[in-house]
Design an enzyme around this catalytic site. Structure first.
Site, PDB file in Angstrom:
ATOM      1  N   GLU A  49       9.320   1.960  11.133  1.00  0.00           N
ATOM      2  CA  GLU A  49      10.409   2.885  10.851  1.00  0.00           C
ATOM      3  C   GLU A  49       9.778   4.273  10.812  1.00  0.00           C
ATOM      4  O   GLU A  49       8.974   4.548   9.934  1.00  0.00           O
ATOM      5  CB  GLU A  49      10.989   2.493   9.478  1.00  0.00           C
ATOM      6  CG  GLU A  49      12.301   3.106   9.146  1.00  0.00           C
ATOM      7  CD  GLU A  49      13.257   3.039  10.291  1.00  0.00           C
ATOM      8  OE1 GLU A  49      13.587   1.949  10.747  1.00  0.00           O
ATOM      9  OE2 GLU A  49      13.632   4.120  10.782  1.00  0.00           O
ATOM     10  N   CYS A  83      13.596  11.320   6.964  1.00  0.00           N
ATOM     11  CA  CYS A  83      13.581  11.023   8.397  1.00  0.00           C
ATOM     12  C   CYS A  83      14.972  11.210   8.995  1.00  0.00           C
ATOM     13  O   CYS A  83      15.122  11.383  10.197  1.00  0.00           O
ATOM     14  CB  CYS A  83      13.020   9.643   8.678  1.00  0.00           C
ATOM     15  SG  CYS A  83      13.753   8.383   7.662  1.00  0.00           S
ATOM     16  N   LYS A 133       0.880  -1.174   0.000  1.00  0.00           N
ATOM     17  CA  LYS A 133       0.000   0.000   0.000  1.00  0.00           C
ATOM     18  C   LYS A 133       0.920   1.227   0.000  1.00  0.00           C
ATOM     19  O   LYS A 133       1.470   1.597   1.032  1.00  0.00           O
ATOM     20  CB  LYS A 133      -0.859  -0.039   1.266  1.00  0.00           C
ATOM     21  CG  LYS A 133      -2.191   0.663   1.172  1.00  0.00           C
ATOM     22  CD  LYS A 133      -2.150   2.126   0.819  1.00  0.00           C
ATOM     23  CE  LYS A 133      -1.864   3.042   1.982  1.00  0.00           C
ATOM     24  NZ  LYS A 133      -1.693   4.450   1.521  1.00  0.00           N
TER      25      LYS A 133
HETATM   26  P1  ADP Z   1       3.063  10.931   6.386  1.00  0.00           P
HETATM   27  O1  ADP Z   1       2.859  11.869   7.506  1.00  0.00           O
HETATM   28  O2  ADP Z   1       4.429  10.847   5.853  1.00  0.00           O
HETATM   29  O3  ADP Z   1       2.044  10.988   5.313  1.00  0.00           O
HETATM   30  P2  ADP Z   1       1.792   8.652   7.468  1.00  0.00           P
HETATM   31  O4  ADP Z   1       2.269   7.894   8.636  1.00  0.00           O
HETATM   32  O5  ADP Z   1       0.516   9.373   7.563  1.00  0.00           O
HETATM   33  O6  ADP Z   1       3.003   9.562   7.093  1.00  0.00           O
HETATM   34  O7  ADP Z   1       1.701   7.705   6.190  1.00  0.00           O
HETATM   35  C1  ADP Z   1       2.600   6.660   5.908  1.00  0.00           C
HETATM   36  C2  ADP Z   1       1.832   5.533   5.252  1.00  0.00           C
HETATM   37  O8  ADP Z   1       0.890   5.039   6.193  1.00  0.00           O
HETATM   38  C3  ADP Z   1       1.022   5.959   4.036  1.00  0.00           C
HETATM   39  O9  ADP Z   1       1.051   4.936   3.061  1.00  0.00           O
HETATM   40  C4  ADP Z   1      -0.374   6.123   4.593  1.00  0.00           C
HETATM   41  O10 ADP Z   1      -1.385   5.966   3.634  1.00  0.00           O
HETATM   42  C5  ADP Z   1      -0.414   4.999   5.598  1.00  0.00           C
HETATM   43  N1  ADP Z   1      -1.416   5.176   6.666  1.00  0.00           N
HETATM   44  C6  ADP Z   1      -1.958   6.320   7.139  1.00  0.00           C
HETATM   45  N2  ADP Z   1      -2.853   6.067   8.114  1.00  0.00           N
HETATM   46  C7  ADP Z   1      -2.868   4.717   8.288  1.00  0.00           C
HETATM   47  C8  ADP Z   1      -3.581   3.830   9.151  1.00  0.00           C
HETATM   48  N3  ADP Z   1      -4.459   4.279  10.041  1.00  0.00           N
HETATM   49  N4  ADP Z   1      -3.350   2.504   9.049  1.00  0.00           N
HETATM   50  C9  ADP Z   1      -2.445   2.039   8.171  1.00  0.00           C
HETATM   51  N5  ADP Z   1      -1.746   2.816   7.317  1.00  0.00           N
HETATM   52  C10 ADP Z   1      -1.951   4.149   7.362  1.00  0.00           C
END
Ligand code: ADP
Length: 522
Positions: free
Chosen positions: A273, A307, A198
């Site tokens: 990470e 990061c 994803k």
């Molecule tokens: P950023 O702030 O860099 O966008 P995120 O942690 O929001 O970092 O996103 C990193 C990845 O995690 C993306 O692929 C995002 O779609 C996914 N993501 C965001 N929310 C969730 C969630 N609740 N469960 C699983 N994956 C998520």
């Protein structure tokens, strides 16, 4: 990235697009069970260029939990055949993948710059990292070493072998949109797992290119599956799926915590990470020109959206003035612009959400006591910048370590300089944040360099170099709020994507009870 997002709410670049895209957006479907398919939702989201939001890079499916269900079923169906294919054979396919990535490097780099903004040299580096990772890790197909060890009973053999964990869910961020997926995908495959990826909402194209290349080299149907869409729906559905044995996640500490709790609920393996607030220490005996070079690259490379970015510089008072003057001078002279333009030093930030968050932190920095905004601090919005998310390279000087801009991950082109009087003070400040990813020291004194290396509680440490620049054959990851104890890259990544099986072979022909039966010399 977590803190400001909470305050501002989500507002990614796909919600901020212009009304009239310049180009006709191509549709890039999901990849499930060897087929390119649209989502059951019938909906698509647009992936726009953060340097010019009128430029739509492509449309991608807004997938649902049902798409995840299909992808997981495909990965489950392919699992036994893939795991039974000998690892050297799996690796042969991956070496061919490396060849495609080399051939396509320039195209993939250009598409990556268009979808996420960093300059061409850096997106070339991102693809190169995927190439390096592919060759290095494919080599493991002929190693994947276990070990033998003496058994405590006679006529008994003991050994330990690796076995695949099973079905892996890979959730990736936007800042290294091919490198990070490759760090997860390639080891997962060499180790005999099947995967559902994803990618981040903002950068699905680079992951699409990686997956498309997997199809081209003949990775069998169902082994690699790609599902695009929102984290809160498809990311969560993947994380919660009972058939997914492992989630490998890179992203914000805030989201990582959600992913970790969800995995804990169902006893799934979880590797995280996450963020960083990395420090460069500059001692009074440092080569100041070199340290400035490193601080500029560490703070403004990828517009500070790494990061491992050097978002703090702790500088000895004896060279403080010289260092800050040079740093500010260099920051002012960086050319901000479209990453596709070869003359550009620093591209845009990823989306409107990030832009507002970064500007919010700059405001916070100006309000906080003692820090001085030495340069930058504004959004660039006129002329060539009118349709993008551009922020000036920003330097705060005279900061104190407790300030929010010196503590929280800003994930933008902002760095904070803190004066100190000794190495011990520098180390204390360096360690005085919630993260523990990377740190560096500039000094000519080998004793100081080793002392700092020993005392900094981080996963990565550099001497006379910036906080960025990881190589794929060394483990990558951090301590404290940066991770949960795992390491990607190196051979250490194999410990994420395999589980150990201890094997005892008793050829004595009798029952031998470990810890109970006596074994004598006679
Ligand atoms: P950023 O702030 O860099 O966008 P995120 O942690 O929001 O970092 O996103 C990193 C990845 O995690 C993306 O692929 C995002 O779609 C996914 N993501 C965001 N929310 C969730 C969630 N609740 N469960 C699983 N994956 C998520």
């Amino acid at each position: 990235m977590a803190e400001a997002k909470k305050a501002l709410g989500r507002n990614s670049k796909k919600q901020a697009r212009a009304a009239q895209p310049r180009t006709t957006p191509k549709a890039y479907p999901n990849y499930i069970g060897g087929e390119w398919v649209s989502s059951g939702s019938g909906e698509w989201f647009e992936n726009v260029n953060p340097a010019d939001t009128r430029d739509c890079v492509g449309r991608f499916p807004v997938s649902t939990a049902r798409d995840i269900e299909r992808a997981v079923a495909a990965a489950r169906d392919a699992a036994d055949k893939w795991r039974r294919l000998p690892a050297p054979r799996r690796a042969e396919i991956l070496f061919r993948l490396g060849e495609i990535l080399i051939r396509q490097k320039e195209t993939f780099a250009r598409e990556m710059t268009r979808e996420m903004g960093k300059v061409l040299k850096e997106t070339g580096g991102d693809v190169q990292e995927a190439i390096d990772c592919t060759y290095y890790t494919a080599g493991e197909g002929r190693r994947l070493h276990g070990f033998t060890t003496p058994a405590e009973m006679p006529d008994k053999f003991a050994m330990c072998v690796r076995q695949p964990v099973g079905l892996c869910g890979l959730i990736t961020p936007w800042n290294f949109p091919m490198a990070i997926p490759s760090w997860k995908l390639i080891p997962a495959l060499v180790c005999g797992n099947t995967v559902v990826i994803k990618p981040a909402e903002d950068t699905p194209l680079s992951t699409y290119n990686l997956v498309k290349s997997c199809e081209e080299v003949g990775i069998p149907a169902g082994v690699v599956n790609l599902v695009t869409g929102h984290g809160e729906t498809v990311g969560a559905a993947l994380t919660e799926h009972p058939s997914v044995r492992l989630i490998s996640f890179t992203g914000s500490t805030e989201t990582g915590r959600l992913v970790a709790s969800s995995c804990a609920e169902r006893n799934a393996i979880c590797s995280l990470e996450m963020g960083g607030k990395n420090v460069i220490i500059v001692m009074e005996d440092a080569d100041v020109d070199l340290a400035v070079e490193g601080a500029v690259w560490g703070a403004f490379g990828t517009s500070g959206q790494r990061c491992t970015a050097s978002s703090r510089v702790v500088v000895h008072k004896k060279v403080y003035k010289k260092f800050t003057q040079q740093l500010v001078e260099r920051a002012k002279n960086l050319r901000v612009g479209d990453g596709l333009d070869e003359r550009t030093d620093m591209g845009p930030v990823i989306n409107a959400d990030a832009l507002h968050k970064i500007l919010g932190y700059i405001e916070v920095g100006q309000r906080e006591d003692r820090a001085k905004l030495a340069c930058g601090g504004r959004r660039l919005e006129k002329g060539e910048y009118a349709h993008g998310y551009f922020v000036e390279p920003t330097v705060f000087t005279d900061a104190s370590p407790g300030m929010r801009i010196a503590q929280e991950e800003i994930f933008g082109p902002v760095t904070t300089v803190i004066p100190v009087g000794s190495l011990e003070e520098a180390i204390e400040i360096g360690n005085g944040v919630r993260y523990g990813l990377s740190a560096s020291i500039y000094t000519q004194d080998v004793n100081r360099a080793f002392h700092a290396m020993n005392e900094m509680y981080t996963g990565i440490f550099y001497v006379n170099s910036s906080t960025i620049g990881a190589e794929v054959h060394l483990p990558f990851g951090g301590t404290k709020a940066t991770g949960n104890g795992h390491r990607e890259a190196g051979t250490q990544v194999l410990d994420i994507f395999t589980e150990w099986k201890s094997v005892y072979v008793d050829y004595s022909g009798k029952l031998q009870r470990a810890q109970i039966d006596e074994v004598n010399f006679e």
